[in-house]
Design a protein around this motif. Structure first.
Motif, PDB file in Angstrom:
ATOM      1  N   THR A  72       0.844  -1.183   0.000  1.00  0.00           N
ATOM      2  CA  THR A  72       0.000   0.000   0.000  1.00  0.00           C
ATOM      3  C   THR A  72       0.881   1.235   0.000  1.00  0.00           C
ATOM      4  O   THR A  72       1.787   1.367   0.815  1.00  0.00           O
ATOM      5  N   VAL A  73       0.608   2.140  -0.949  1.00  0.00           N
ATOM      6  CA  VAL A  73       1.342   3.393  -1.048  1.00  0.00           C
ATOM      7  C   VAL A  73       0.363   4.502  -0.708  1.00  0.00           C
ATOM      8  O   VAL A  73      -0.686   4.634  -1.341  1.00  0.00           O
ATOM      9  N   PHE A  74       0.681   5.288   0.304  1.00  0.00           N
ATOM     10  CA  PHE A  74      -0.208   6.352   0.751  1.00  0.00           C
ATOM     11  C   PHE A  74       0.548   7.664   0.726  1.00  0.00           C
ATOM     12  O   PHE A  74       1.562   7.821   1.392  1.00  0.00           O
ATOM     13  N   THR A  75       0.081   8.612  -0.102  1.00  0.00           N
ATOM     14  CA  THR A  75       0.698   9.930  -0.143  1.00  0.00           C
ATOM     15  C   THR A  75      -0.207  10.910   0.576  1.00  0.00           C
ATOM     16  O   THR A  75      -1.439  10.803   0.516  1.00  0.00           O
ATOM     17  N   TYR A  76       0.407  11.892   1.253  1.00  0.00           N
ATOM     18  CA  TYR A  76      -0.338  12.791   2.114  1.00  0.00           C
ATOM     19  C   TYR A  76       0.380  14.127   2.163  1.00  0.00           C
ATOM     20  O   TYR A  76       1.600  14.182   2.295  1.00  0.00           O
ATOM     21  N   LYS A  77      -0.375  15.215   2.026  1.00  0.00           N
ATOM     22  CA  LYS A  77       0.184  16.545   2.201  1.00  0.00           C
ATOM     23  C   LYS A  77      -0.581  17.235   3.319  1.00  0.00           C
ATOM     24  O   LYS A  77      -1.804  17.431   3.230  1.00  0.00           O
ATOM     25  N   ALA A  78       0.136  17.580   4.342  1.00  0.00           N
ATOM     26  CA  ALA A  78      -0.489  18.153   5.531  1.00  0.00           C
ATOM     27  C   ALA A  78      -1.115  19.513   5.227  1.00  0.00           C
ATOM     28  O   ALA A  78      -0.597  20.280   4.422  1.00  0.00           O
ATOM     29  N   LYS A  79      -2.210  19.785   5.861  1.00  0.00           N
ATOM     30  CA  LYS A  79      -2.932  21.069   5.803  1.00  0.00           C
ATOM     31  C   LYS A  79      -3.495  21.403   4.429  1.00  0.00           C
ATOM     32  O   LYS A  79      -3.963  22.493   4.206  1.00  0.00           O
ATOM     33  N   LYS A  83      -4.774  13.661  -0.141  1.00  0.00           N
ATOM     34  CA  LYS A  83      -4.272  12.328   0.175  1.00  0.00           C
ATOM     35  C   LYS A  83      -4.675  11.375  -0.931  1.00  0.00           C
ATOM     36  O   LYS A  83      -5.683  11.581  -1.612  1.00  0.00           O
ATOM     37  N   ARG A  84      -3.857  10.340  -1.096  1.00  0.00           N
ATOM     38  CA  ARG A  84      -4.124   9.368  -2.145  1.00  0.00           C
ATOM     39  C   ARG A  84      -3.606   8.019  -1.686  1.00  0.00           C
ATOM     40  O   ARG A  84      -2.482   7.891  -1.224  1.00  0.00           O
ATOM     41  N   LYS A  85      -4.418   6.991  -1.837  1.00  0.00           N
ATOM     42  CA  LYS A  85      -4.048   5.633  -1.450  1.00  0.00           C
ATOM     43  C   LYS A  85      -4.013   4.769  -2.699  1.00  0.00           C
ATOM     44  O   LYS A  85      -4.981   4.706  -3.445  1.00  0.00           O
ATOM     45  N   MET A  86      -2.861   4.128  -2.909  1.00  0.00           N
ATOM     46  CA  MET A  86      -2.691   3.276  -4.088  1.00  0.00           C
ATOM     47  C   MET A  86      -2.095   1.950  -3.662  1.00  0.00           C
ATOM     48  O   MET A  86      -1.492   1.837  -2.594  1.00  0.00           O
ATOM     49  N   GLY A  87      -2.237   0.964  -4.506  1.00  0.00           N
ATOM     50  CA  GLY A  87      -1.591  -0.324  -4.301  1.00  0.00           C
ATOM     51  C   GLY A  87      -0.589  -0.562  -5.417  1.00  0.00           C
ATOM     52  O   GLY A  87      -0.682   0.033  -6.495  1.00  0.00           O
ATOM     53  N   HIS A  88       0.395  -1.422  -5.159  1.00  0.00           N
ATOM     54  CA  HIS A  88       1.401  -1.729  -6.173  1.00  0.00           C
ATOM     55  C   HIS A  88       1.835  -3.184  -6.018  1.00  0.00           C
ATOM     56  O   HIS A  88       2.033  -3.669  -4.904  1.00  0.00           O
ATOM     57  N   ARG A  89       1.952  -3.883  -7.140  1.00  0.00           N
ATOM     58  CA  ARG A  89       2.493  -5.251  -7.174  1.00  0.00           C
ATOM     59  C   ARG A  89       3.640  -5.264  -8.172  1.00  0.00           C
ATOM     60  O   ARG A  89       3.443  -5.051  -9.358  1.00  0.00           O
TER      61      ARG A  89
END
Length: 102
Positions: A72-79, A83-89
């Motif tokens: 699971t790859v989760f990117t997040y920018k505070a304030k 946010k974005r949640k992705m999966g990778h194989r």
């Protein structure tokens, strides 16, 4: 006797009949592949190339291709409410080492 090979930007320590998972190769199942050798260690000592050993190869047989476990790859920018949640194989190729040619 073992050898150090390089493929997919990674180095692997292999012996005869080892099964390794390497970065995906564009090859069919049951085909053969040759890897360049960085170093060989045997009964008579070690031989190291610069960067590869001349005339030395490791031959392997492609067993199968597949994908690794999902991460699971989760990117997040505070304030910023971003946010974005992705999966990778990661794709891989399973190779059995057939022989080491010194």
């Amino acid at each position: 006797m073992f050898a150090v090979i390089e493929t997919g930007g990674k180095q692997y320590k292999v012996q005869k009949d080892d099964v390794i998972f390497v970065e995906k190769l564009a090859l069919e199942k049951d085909s053969t592949v040759q890897f360049p050798v960085l170093a060989i260690v045997g009964e008579d000592g070690a031989k190291v190339g610069a960067p590869y050993l001349d005339g030395a190869t490791v031959t392997g047989k492609v067993l199968k291709e597949g994908k690794g476990k999902k991460i699971t790859v989760f990117t997040y920018k505070a304030k910023k409410n971003e946010k974005r949640k992705m999966g990778h194989r990661q794709p891989y190729t399973q190779v059995q080492i057939a022989e080491i040619n010194a």
